[in-house]
Design an enzyme around this catalytic site. Structure first.
Site, mmCIF file in Angstrom:
data_model
loop_
_atom_site.group_PDB
_atom_site.id
_atom_site.type_symbol
_atom_site.label_atom_id
_atom_site.label_comp_id
_atom_site.label_asym_id
_atom_site.label_seq_id
_atom_site.Cartn_x
_atom_site.Cartn_y
_atom_site.Cartn_z
ATOM 1 N N GLU A 276 34.942 -32.716 15.003
ATOM 2 C CA GLU A 276 35.944 -33.794 15.611
ATOM 3 C C GLU A 276 35.450 -34.345 17.042
ATOM 4 O OE1 GLU A 276 38.014 -35.444 13.888
ATOM 5 O OE2 GLU A 276 38.890 -33.646 13.270
ATOM 6 N N HIS A 277 35.411 -35.499 17.189
ATOM 7 C CA HIS A 277 35.154 -36.048 18.501
ATOM 8 C C HIS A 277 33.748 -36.000 18.641
ATOM 9 C CE1 HIS A 277 39.187 -37.488 19.962
ATOM 10 N NE2 HIS A 277 39.563 -36.254 19.325
ATOM 11 N N GLY B 117 46.755 -40.124 11.284
ATOM 12 C CA GLY B 117 45.426 -39.424 11.514
ATOM 13 C C GLY B 117 44.728 -39.644 10.275
ATOM 14 N N LEU B 118 44.967 -40.459 9.283
ATOM 15 C CA LEU B 118 44.214 -40.302 8.082
ATOM 16 C C LEU B 118 43.502 -41.511 7.783
ATOM 17 C CD1 LEU B 118 46.937 -38.486 5.729
ATOM 18 C CD2 LEU B 118 44.914 -37.424 6.811
ATOM 19 N N SER B 119 43.359 -42.368 8.865
ATOM 20 C CA SER B 119 42.523 -43.652 8.966
ATOM 21 C C SER B 119 42.993 -44.800 7.908
ATOM 22 C CB SER B 119 41.355 -43.256 8.470
ATOM 23 O OG SER B 119 40.546 -42.644 9.376
ATOM 24 N N SER C 160 43.717 -47.543 9.354
ATOM 25 C CA SER C 160 43.077 -48.546 9.683
ATOM 26 C C SER C 160 41.710 -48.996 9.189
ATOM 27 C CB SER C 160 42.985 -48.558 11.127
ATOM 28 O OG SER C 160 42.488 -47.367 11.814
ATOM 29 N N ASP D 97 35.189 -42.932 10.067
ATOM 30 C CA ASP D 97 36.356 -43.142 9.255
ATOM 31 C C ASP D 97 35.965 -44.473 8.237
ATOM 32 O OD1 ASP D 97 37.333 -41.474 10.913
ATOM 33 O OD2 ASP D 97 38.755 -43.101 11.580
#
Ligand code: GLA
Length: 389
Positions: free
Chosen positions: A38-39, A128-130, A132, A176
């Site tokens: 993550e990140h 937070g499950l993308s 986009s 993502d």
């Protein structure tokens, strides 16, 4: 809720025909959950997400003129653009993701055709499950499909990220969009975000991916995301003074961090420390999954969460409570916050036969402590984007 990509597109096709009087082509692109890493993506590091059964569907058919007419089944309103005069930056509406992709495709020299589009989104928005990435990837495939243009999926992922970076204005990494394109059923995808080389790590048979939605999204998320990026860049500048070949935190070893880290402001040191160790945890987790060593995966996921909470400071009370709620439940094999943070979801690996009880128990514990009724999704790793008909 059990999440599988079940829609075959015929209902959406019918509704498209009712709206536009045409038979559309239908494309599907999934959301994702990140198991670990993550990140790290915008630091040229390693990530290990899986595509999940929540998808966004884009139905498309050509128009004789140069217009794009875009509608969604999730939002009201119809948007109309002229391909000759597409905006070059965000308009502040959901259709930014569709138009942004069209604008970037044009900038890259692709000739688009006028089109009618109808979007149907099933990825929970803002969780937070993308959602986009899912709409970007499905739109890009739809636009390219209409002109029968084929490009490598990794290029498609890159141009979708470019749309989000340059058009929408979010400085996200490649994770993502990449996994939405390339995901594989039953597998997580270990991605080197620098070279875009990847390999699949099997989700062990008998393990269910359980995604727990805290149902909160704190406002500071996008500002904080950009601040974290700047802090990482600040760290890179310091390390590059000692070794000019260093271009990103990916190039900084744990030894270098120990040797020169005291020259960094404490906060920047913590951010760098998270990224450098998270990269190693991600590689270790991929090996552990391959070996079926779930105890190791459990420890790595726990360490990842602690680091995101204490060093990277992107967790929040609700995420910590949700992670805590899973501890000690029967069948629990590891869990952590997932995605950018400040709300959204946790990801948990749970033995399949215990998953239904886990779902009940974790929801009850979370609601008792927060007063918020969560949504819990029993997910499996699914295939990436595709044309449906
Ligand atoms: C968001 C971004 C990703 C990634 C994660 C954090 O989901 O879209 O690119 O940076 O945050 O790992």
């Amino acid at each position: 809720m059990n999440v599988h990509p079940e829609m075959n597109g015929s209902e959406l096709s019918q509704r498209f025909q009712d709206l536009f009087g045409q038979q559309p082509a239908i494309y599907r692109a999934p959301g994702r959950v990140n198991l670990i890493g993550e990140h790290t993506d915008y630091n040229d590091g390693f990530v290990m997400p899986a595509a999940i059964g929540f998808s966004t569907y884009v139905a498309i058919a050509p128009r004789p003129d140069s217009k794009l007419v875009v509608q969604s089944e999730n939002f009201t309103g119809s948007f109309e653009f002229d391909l000759e005069r597409l905006p070059s930056t965000r308009q502040g509406d959901w259709c930014d993701y569709v138009v942004g992709v069209a604008a970037i495709l044009q900038n890259l020299g692709h000739k688009l055709s006028g089109a009618n589009l109808l979007v149907h989104g099933e990825v929970p928005i803002g969780s937070g499950l993308s959602s986009s990435a899912a709409i970007e990837v499905a739109s890009a495939m739809a636009f390219l499909g209409l002109t029968e243009t084929q490009i490598p999926l990794s290029d498609l992922a890159k141009l979708c990220r470019q749309a989000e970076n340059e058009f929408v204005g979010a400085r996200v990494g490649i994770m993502d969009q990449f996994v939405s394109c390339k995901g594989k059923a039953g597998h997580a995808l270990l991605l080197d975000c620098r070279s875009l080389e990847y390999k699949f790590a099997p989700v062990p048979a008998g393990i269910q991916i359980v995604v727990c939605n805290t149902m909160v999204k704190h406002e500071l998320a996008s500002n904080a995301y950009n601040t974290r990026r700047q802090q990482c860049e600040e760290g890179v500048r310091l390390f590059a003074r000692h070794d000019p070949s260093i271009r990103s935190l990916r190039d900084v070893s744990a030894e270098m961090l120990n040797k020169y880290g005291n020259q960094l402001p404490a906060v920047v040191f913590n951010r760098c420390s998270h990224v450098i160790h998270e990269n190693q945890r991600t590689l270790d987790a991929a090996s552990a999954l391959e070996e079926g060593n779930l105890d190791r995966v459990h420890d790595l996921m726990r360490a990842s969460h602690q680091s995101l909470r204490d060093l990277y400071e992107v967790s929040c009370a609700e995420l910590d409570i949700m992670v805590g709620a899973a501890q000690g439940l029967p069948g629990f094999c590891g869990g952590r916050m997932t995605g950018g943070g400040f709300g959204g979801c946790t990801v948990n690996l749970v033995r399949k036969d215990s998953a239904p009880e886990f779902k009940e128990a974790v929801a009850e514990r979370y609601e008792k402590k927060t007063g918020i009724a969560p949504q819990i999704y029993l997910c499996t790793a699914e295939d990436g984007a595709q044309r449906l008909n």
